[in-house]
Design a protein around this motif. Structure first.
Motif, PDB file in Angstrom:
ATOM      1  N   GLU A  61       0.733  -1.223  -0.141  1.00 24.75           N
ATOM      2  CA  GLU A  61       0.000   0.039   0.009  1.00 24.75           C
ATOM      3  C   GLU A  61       0.853   1.225  -0.061  1.00 24.75           C
ATOM      4  OE1 GLU A  61      -3.564   0.685   1.924  1.00 24.75           O
ATOM      5  OE2 GLU A  61      -4.142  -1.480   2.161  1.00 24.75           O
ATOM      6  N   GLU A  62       2.144   1.185   0.614  1.00 28.74           N
ATOM      7  CA  GLU A  62       2.820   2.325   0.632  1.00 28.74           C
ATOM      8  C   GLU A  62       3.585   2.748  -0.502  1.00 28.74           C
ATOM      9  OE1 GLU A  62       5.639   2.691   4.329  1.00 28.74           O
ATOM     10  OE2 GLU A  62       4.741   0.531   4.336  1.00 28.74           O
ATOM     11  N   ILE A  63       3.735   1.676  -1.232  1.00 22.03           N
ATOM     12  CA  ILE A  63       4.570   1.819  -2.836  1.00 22.03           C
ATOM     13  C   ILE A  63       3.224   2.179  -3.564  1.00 22.03           C
ATOM     14  CG2 ILE A  63       5.549   0.621  -4.479  1.00 22.03           C
ATOM     15  CD1 ILE A  63       6.909  -1.359  -2.283  1.00 22.03           C
ATOM     16  N   VAL A  64       2.198   1.585  -3.620  1.00 25.12           N
ATOM     17  CA  VAL A  64       1.098   2.044  -4.333  1.00 25.12           C
ATOM     18  C   VAL A  64       0.739   3.466  -4.264  1.00 25.12           C
ATOM     19  CG1 VAL A  64      -1.284   1.824  -5.252  1.00 25.12           C
ATOM     20  CG2 VAL A  64       0.334  -0.219  -4.753  1.00 25.12           C
ATOM     21  N   ALA A  65       0.709   4.043  -3.191  1.00 29.31           N
ATOM     22  CA  ALA A  65       0.196   5.343  -2.969  1.00 29.31           C
ATOM     23  C   ALA A  65       1.616   6.352  -3.251  1.00 29.31           C
ATOM     24  CB  ALA A  65       0.265   5.592  -1.196  1.00 29.31           C
ATOM     25  N   GLU A  66       2.867   5.867  -3.200  1.00 31.83           N
ATOM     26  CA  GLU A  66       3.682   6.635  -3.684  1.00 31.83           C
ATOM     27  C   GLU A  66       4.021   6.693  -5.172  1.00 31.83           C
ATOM     28  OE1 GLU A  66       6.301   9.593  -3.374  1.00 31.83           O
ATOM     29  OE2 GLU A  66       5.529   8.885  -1.404  1.00 31.83           O
ATOM     30  N   ALA A  67       3.721   5.488  -5.847  1.00 27.25           N
ATOM     31  CA  ALA A  67       4.066   5.420  -7.486  1.00 27.25           C
ATOM     32  C   ALA A  67       2.859   6.104  -8.162  1.00 27.25           C
ATOM     33  CB  ALA A  67       4.301   3.963  -7.724  1.00 27.25           C
ATOM     34  N   ASP A  68       3.319   6.390  -9.369  1.00 21.75           N
ATOM     35  CA  ASP A  68       2.224   6.928 -10.240  1.00 21.75           C
ATOM     36  C   ASP A  68       1.472   5.643 -11.089  1.00 21.75           C
ATOM     37  OD1 ASP A  68       3.012   9.690 -10.079  1.00 21.75           O
ATOM     38  OD2 ASP A  68       4.807   9.327 -10.906  1.00 21.75           O
ATOM     39  N   GLY A  69       2.096   4.526 -11.078  1.00 29.78           N
ATOM     40  CA  GLY A  69       1.603   3.245 -11.474  1.00 29.78           C
ATOM     41  C   GLY A  69       2.450   2.311 -11.014  1.00 29.78           C
ATOM     42  N   ILE A  70       1.712   0.912 -11.442  1.00 29.98           N
ATOM     43  CA  ILE A  70       2.358  -0.286 -10.781  1.00 29.98           C
ATOM     44  C   ILE A  70       2.503  -1.195 -12.205  1.00 29.98           C
ATOM     45  CG2 ILE A  70       2.172  -2.307  -9.358  1.00 29.98           C
ATOM     46  CD1 ILE A  70       2.825   0.134  -7.691  1.00 29.98           C
ATOM     47  N   MET A  71       3.550  -2.131 -12.155  1.00 32.54           N
ATOM     48  CA  MET A  71       3.738  -3.040 -13.058  1.00 32.54           C
ATOM     49  C   MET A  71       4.067  -4.422 -12.113  1.00 32.54           C
ATOM     50  SD  MET A  71       6.631  -4.200 -15.896  1.00 32.54           S
ATOM     51  CE  MET A  71       6.472  -2.481 -16.748  1.00 32.54           C
ATOM     52  N   VAL A  72       2.933  -5.260 -12.416  1.00 36.30           N
ATOM     53  CA  VAL A  72       3.181  -6.701 -11.994  1.00 36.30           C
ATOM     54  C   VAL A  72       4.033  -7.613 -12.638  1.00 36.30           C
ATOM     55  CG1 VAL A  72       1.919  -8.750 -10.837  1.00 36.30           C
ATOM     56  CG2 VAL A  72       0.461  -6.741 -11.028  1.00 36.30           C
ATOM     57  N   ALA A  73       5.224  -7.466 -12.177  1.00 35.48           N
ATOM     58  CA  ALA A  73       6.576  -8.153 -12.713  1.00 35.48           C
ATOM     59  C   ALA A  73       6.367  -9.536 -12.628  1.00 35.48           C
ATOM     60  CB  ALA A  73       7.811  -7.454 -12.656  1.00 35.48           C
ATOM     61  N   ARG A  74       5.733 -10.419 -13.220  1.00 35.93           N
ATOM     62  CA  ARG A  74       5.540 -11.914 -12.656  1.00 35.93           C
ATOM     63  C   ARG A  74       6.505 -12.629 -12.812  1.00 35.93           C
ATOM     64  NH1 ARG A  74      -0.181 -13.170 -15.521  1.00 35.93           N
ATOM     65  NH2 ARG A  74       1.255 -13.270 -17.226  1.00 35.93           N
ATOM     66  N   GLY A  75       7.508 -12.539 -13.741  1.00 34.44           N
ATOM     67  CA  GLY A  75       8.832 -13.315 -14.052  1.00 34.44           C
ATOM     68  C   GLY A  75       9.618 -13.389 -12.966  1.00 34.44           C
ATOM     69  N   ASP A  76       9.999 -12.348 -12.170  1.00 35.54           N
ATOM     70  CA  ASP A  76      10.819 -12.566 -10.896  1.00 35.54           C
ATOM     71  C   ASP A  76       9.844 -12.486  -9.602  1.00 35.54           C
ATOM     72  OD1 ASP A  76      13.853 -11.861 -11.343  1.00 35.54           O
ATOM     73  OD2 ASP A  76      12.978 -10.484 -12.627  1.00 35.54           O
ATOM     74  N   LEU A  77       8.734 -12.034  -9.630  1.00 38.60           N
ATOM     75  CA  LEU A  77       8.077 -12.307  -8.501  1.00 38.60           C
ATOM     76  C   LEU A  77       7.546 -13.596  -8.448  1.00 38.60           C
ATOM     77  CD1 LEU A  77       6.314 -10.816  -6.299  1.00 38.60           C
ATOM     78  CD2 LEU A  77       4.517 -10.665  -7.863  1.00 38.60           C
ATOM     79  N   GLY A  78       7.254 -14.353  -9.534  1.00 42.30           N
ATOM     80  CA  GLY A  78       6.854 -15.799  -9.505  1.00 42.30           C
ATOM     81  C   GLY A  78       7.926 -16.665  -8.870  1.00 42.30           C
ATOM     82  N   VAL A  79       9.305 -16.186  -8.790  1.00 45.88           N
ATOM     83  CA  VAL A  79      10.432 -16.811  -8.229  1.00 45.88           C
ATOM     84  C   VAL A  79      10.609 -16.361  -6.856  1.00 45.88           C
ATOM     85  CG1 VAL A  79      12.964 -17.418  -8.586  1.00 45.88           C
ATOM     86  CG2 VAL A  79      11.587 -17.183 -10.520  1.00 45.88           C
ATOM     87  N   GLU A  80      10.486 -15.104  -6.745  1.00 41.40           N
ATOM     88  CA  GLU A  80      10.459 -14.488  -5.302  1.00 41.40           C
ATOM     89  C   GLU A  80       9.868 -15.083  -4.429  1.00 41.40           C
ATOM     90  OE1 GLU A  80      13.161 -12.376  -4.145  1.00 41.40           O
ATOM     91  OE2 GLU A  80      14.392 -12.594  -6.013  1.00 41.40           O
ATOM     92  N   ILE A  81       8.580 -15.466  -4.741  1.00 44.41           N
ATOM     93  CA  ILE A  81       7.585 -16.050  -3.793  1.00 44.41           C
ATOM     94  C   ILE A  81       7.201 -17.324  -4.441  1.00 44.41           C
ATOM     95  CG2 ILE A  81       6.648 -13.952  -3.171  1.00 44.41           C
ATOM     96  CD1 ILE A  81       4.520 -14.281  -4.910  1.00 44.41           C
ATOM     97  N   ASP A  82       6.531 -18.258  -3.741  1.00 47.19           N
ATOM     98  CA  ASP A  82       6.091 -19.474  -4.166  1.00 47.19           C
ATOM     99  C   ASP A  82       5.334 -19.265  -5.397  1.00 47.19           C
ATOM    100  OD1 ASP A  82       4.865 -21.789  -4.393  1.00 47.19           O
ATOM    101  OD2 ASP A  82       4.365 -22.153  -2.338  1.00 47.19           O
ATOM    102  N   VAL A  83       5.498 -19.897  -6.333  1.00 44.72           N
ATOM    103  CA  VAL A  83       4.646 -19.697  -7.666  1.00 44.72           C
ATOM    104  C   VAL A  83       3.194 -20.128  -7.346  1.00 44.72           C
ATOM    105  CG1 VAL A  83       4.963 -22.043  -8.288  1.00 44.72           C
ATOM    106  CG2 VAL A  83       4.607 -20.076 -10.104  1.00 44.72           C
ATOM    107  N   ALA A  84       2.804 -20.995  -6.449  1.00 44.36           N
ATOM    108  CA  ALA A  84       1.523 -21.008  -5.877  1.00 44.36           C
ATOM    109  C   ALA A  84       0.731 -19.810  -5.431  1.00 44.36           C
ATOM    110  CB  ALA A  84       1.115 -22.111  -5.094  1.00 44.36           C
ATOM    111  N   GLU A  85       1.526 -18.917  -4.944  1.00 45.43           N
ATOM    112  CA  GLU A  85       0.970 -17.388  -4.345  1.00 45.43           C
ATOM    113  C   GLU A  85       0.964 -16.730  -5.382  1.00 45.43           C
ATOM    114  OE1 GLU A  85       3.169 -16.101  -1.085  1.00 45.43           O
ATOM    115  OE2 GLU A  85       4.121 -17.901  -0.728  1.00 45.43           O
ATOM    116  N   MET A  86       1.375 -16.852  -6.640  1.00 48.76           N
ATOM    117  CA  MET A  86       1.252 -15.847  -7.666  1.00 48.76           C
ATOM    118  C   MET A  86      -0.227 -15.442  -8.281  1.00 48.76           C
ATOM    119  SD  MET A  86       3.555 -13.846  -9.394  1.00 48.76           S
ATOM    120  CE  MET A  86       2.198 -12.587  -9.734  1.00 48.76           C
ATOM    121  N   PRO A  87      -1.009 -16.257  -8.435  1.00 49.92           N
ATOM    122  CA  PRO A  87      -2.368 -15.799  -8.858  1.00 49.92           C
ATOM    123  C   PRO A  87      -3.055 -14.781  -7.909  1.00 49.92           C
ATOM    124  CG  PRO A  87      -2.064 -17.958  -9.413  1.00 49.92           C
ATOM    125  CD  PRO A  87      -0.888 -17.664  -8.687  1.00 49.92           C
ATOM    126  N   LEU A  88      -3.025 -15.277  -6.620  1.00 52.36           N
ATOM    127  CA  LEU A  88      -3.644 -14.308  -5.524  1.00 52.36           C
ATOM    128  C   LEU A  88      -2.931 -13.136  -5.441  1.00 52.36           C
ATOM    129  CD1 LEU A  88      -4.948 -16.973  -2.814  1.00 52.36           C
ATOM    130  CD2 LEU A  88      -6.366 -16.023  -4.918  1.00 52.36           C
TER     131      LEU A  88
END
Length: 496
Positions: free
Chosen positions: A239-266
Motif C-alpha cells: 500500500e505504501e508503494i502504490v500510494a507513492e508511485a504513479d503506476g504499478i507493474m506486476v512483474a510476474r517473471g521475478d515475482l514468481g520466483v521470489e515468492i512461491d509460484v502457487a501464491e502468484m495468482p492471488l
C-alpha cells in the motif's frame, strides 16, 4: 518479415491498453507503425538489454511514427535495477544434476563447478539455508557452507544454467541499492529525452520510488514513475508503494520466483485491488502470450491468462519477448487486442467503480465529485461519448478508473498529457481538439464524433471540464486544476 508488408489498416483498440517491448523484431519505423495500428499504445524500452546510445534511435522512431499516424504513443523506459546475473559459462551451458556441489566465488573461477556473479558482495550476504535460484527459477541450489571467498551450494532442482542468466534470492535481504549508478544515468537520459514513463525494477520501499521521482523532476521531466512489484519486500509494503508511485507493474517473471509460484495468482489479484483503491494504473507483465515467440497462436492457458487480467481490472497488459524477439510480433499484438475486446464485452453494464480511499489519485474533492457524477450520468443517459479536457491527466485517469463503458475521449493542450492517457484504461487521447474553451470543444466534439461514426444526430455526449474553460475565463473562484463543469450535449449532426 512478410507480415510487415501488409497494408497499415488500423484496428479498433481494446479498452485495456497494450504495452509492447521494442527489440530486433520490431525496431524499424514501419514495424512500429504496424504494431501501433494493431493495438499498441505504449512502447517499452528495456534498459537491461541496451543502453541510451542503442535506445535513442527507438525513441526517435516512435515519435516519428506517432506523427505519421497522427496518434499519441507513449514510451516506457524500464530500468534494469539490481538484477544479479551469472558470469560467463561455456556456450552449451552447464548441467546441474541434483545433489551436485557448486561454489559461488567472488572472482576468478578456476574449476568447472565454480560460478561468479555480477554482484561480487553476494557471497558475503548469503546465510546458511538460503535458496539461490537460477534461470528464472528452473534451477535451485541450497547454501550449505560459507567461506571468506566462496559459498558452497548443493543442487535442489536440476537443470541447465547459461551465461548471463538471472539470479534470484527469495527472502534474502541484500544491501544493493535499488537504483545503481547505471540506472541513475539511464534515468537522467530518459528524463532528458522526454519519455513518458520510467519504471523501477525490484522496488522494496516507497523511499526508492521517491528517489527516482527526485531524479526525474531534477532533470525537468514530468515522466511518471512506475514501480515494479517483483520482491516479497514490496508485497509487505504494497500500500505504501502504490500510494507513492504513479503506476504499478506486476512483474510476474521475478515475482514468481521470489515468492512461491502457487501464491502468484492471488498476489496478482491483490496488487490490482490495491491499485484500484488508490486509482493507480496497473500493468500485468511477463509470459502473457509466451508461446507466440514461435507459434502464430497462443495456448488456451495463455488466452485465459490475458482474459483473467482484464476481468481482474488491469489497465494494461504487456508483451515482452513476444514483440522484442519473437517471430510474430504483429500477430501477438492482434491476439492480445482480440482477447481483451471479447473479454471486455462481459463487463458492460456493470455499475461504475468508485474509489475506496480518500483523495485517491490526488484529485480536488470537487473534481472527484464531478467525475463521479459524470460517470453516472453517462451510464444512465446511455451517452455515446464522454469527453474530458485535462491539463495534467489526473481527471482523465479518474474517469478511466470508474470503468465506464461509454467511450472516453481525452483532450489536452499538452502533447505530454495526451501520451500519459495512452496507459489509461478506456481513454482515447485525441489531438488538435480545442481544450481551452468549452464552447469550442463542444462544437469540435459534435463534428468529430459524427465524422468518425461514433455519434449521430440526437445522441448524447457528456463533457467534463472546468469553469476556467468558459468563455472569457472569468471564473477565478477555483484553481485552473479543478474540474467543476459537466455538460450534457445533444449531437446536432452537422459535419464541417
Amino acid at each position: 518479415m512478410d507480415e510487415y508488408n501488409l497494408p497499415l489498416n488500423r484496428v479498433e483498440k481494446a479498452r485495456t491498453k497494450i504495452v509492447a517491448t521494442v527489440g530486433p523484431s520490431c525496431c524499424e519505423p514501419s514495424q512500429l507503425a504496424i504494431l501501433a495500428r494493431s493495438g499498441v499504445s505504449v512502447f517499452r524500452l528495456n534498459m537491461a538489454h541496451a543502453g541510451p546510445e542503442q535506445q535513442q534511435p527507438h525513441v526517435d522512431h516512435i515519435r516519428q511514427v506517432s506523427e505519421d499516424i497522427n496518434e499519441p504513443l507513449a514510451i516506457l523506459v524500464d530500468l534494469a535495477g539490481p538484477k544479479f546475473r551469472l558470469g560467463e559459462l561455456p556456450d552449451e551451458g552447464i548441467f546441474c544434476g541434483r545433489d551436485e556441489t557448486f561454489f559461488l566465488v567472488k572472482q576468478n573461477p578456476s574449476a568447472a563447478n565454480e560460478l561468479v556473479t555480477s554482484y561480487q558482495a553476494l557471497v558475503d550476504e548469503l546465510s546458511l539455508g538460503d535458496l539461490v535460484m537460477f534461470a528464472d527459477g528452473t534451477v535451485s541450489m541450497l547454501v550449505e557452507e560459507l567461506f571468506p571467498d566462496r559459498a558452497r551450494l548443493r543442487v535442489q532442482q536440476h537443470g541447465i544454467i547459461r551465461s548471463r542468466q538471472g539470479i534470484n534470492l527469495p527472502g534474502v535481504k541484500l544491501s544493493a541499492p535499488a537504483i545503481s549508478v547505471e540506472d541513475h544515468q539511464h534515468a537522467i537520459w530518459a528524463a532528458k529525452t522526454g519519455v513518458d514513463f520510467v519504471s523501477l525494477s525490484f522496488v522494496r520501499s516507497p523511499d526508492e520510488v521517491r528517489t527516482l521521482k527526485d531524479i526525474i523532476r531534477s532533470n525537468s521531466s514530468t515522466a511518471r514513475v512506475i514501480a515494479k512489484i517483483e520482491k516479497r519486500e514490496a508485497l509487505e509494503r504494497l500500500e505504501e508503494i502504490v500510494a507513492e508511485a504513479d503506476g504499478i507493474m506486476v512483474a510476474r517473471g521475478d515475482l514468481g520466483v521470489e515468492i512461491d509460484v502457487a501464491e502468484m495468482p492471488l498476489a496478482q489479484k491483490r496488487i490490482i485491488r490495491v491499485c484500484h483503491e488508490y486509482h493507480k494504473p496497473v500493468i500485468i507483465a511477463t509470459q502473457m502470450l509466451d508461446s507466440m515467440h514461435e507459434s502464430q497462436r497462443p495456448t488456451r492457458a495463455e488466452a485465459t491468462d490475458v482474459a483473467n487480467a482484464v476481468l481482474d481490472g488491469a489497465d494494461a497488459c504487456m508483451l515482452s519477448g513476444e514483440t522484442a524477439i519473437g517471430k510474430h510480433p504483429r500477430l501477438a499484438v492482434e491476439m492480445m487486442n482480440r482477447i481483451a475486446q471479447v473479454t471486455e464485452k462481459s463487463l458492460e453494464g456493470l455499475p461504475i467503480r468508485q474509489s475506496a480511499k480518500k483523495n485517491a489519485g490526488g484529485l480536488h474533492e470537487v473534481t472527484a465529485a464531478v467525475v463521479r457524477g459524470a460517470g453516472t450520468m453517462a451510464q444512465s443517459l446511455n451517452a455515446k461519448l464522454v469527453v474530458v479536457a485535462s491539463h495534467s491527466g489526473r481527471t482523465a485517469l479518474a474517469l478511466s478508473q470508474q470503468r465506464n463503458f461509454s467511450p472516453t475521449i481525452g483532450v489536452s493542450s499538452k502533447e505530454s498529457t495526451l501520451r500519459l492517457m495512452c496507459l489509461y484504461w478506456g481513454v482515447t487521447p485525441l489531438r488538435n481538439a480545442p481544450a481551452e474553451n468549452i464552447e469550442q470543444l463542444i462544437k469540435y466534439t459534435d463534428e468529430w464524433a459524427c465524422r468518425v461514426g461514433l455519434a449521430a444526430k440526437g445522441d448524447r455526449i457528456v463533457i467534463v471540464g472546468g469553469s476556467h474553460l468558459t468563455a472569457g475565463q472569468g471564473n477565478k473562484k477555483m484553481s485552473s486544476g479543478v474540474h467543476d463543469i459537466v455538460v450534457v450535449h445533444e449531437v446536432e449532426g452537422t459535419i464541417a
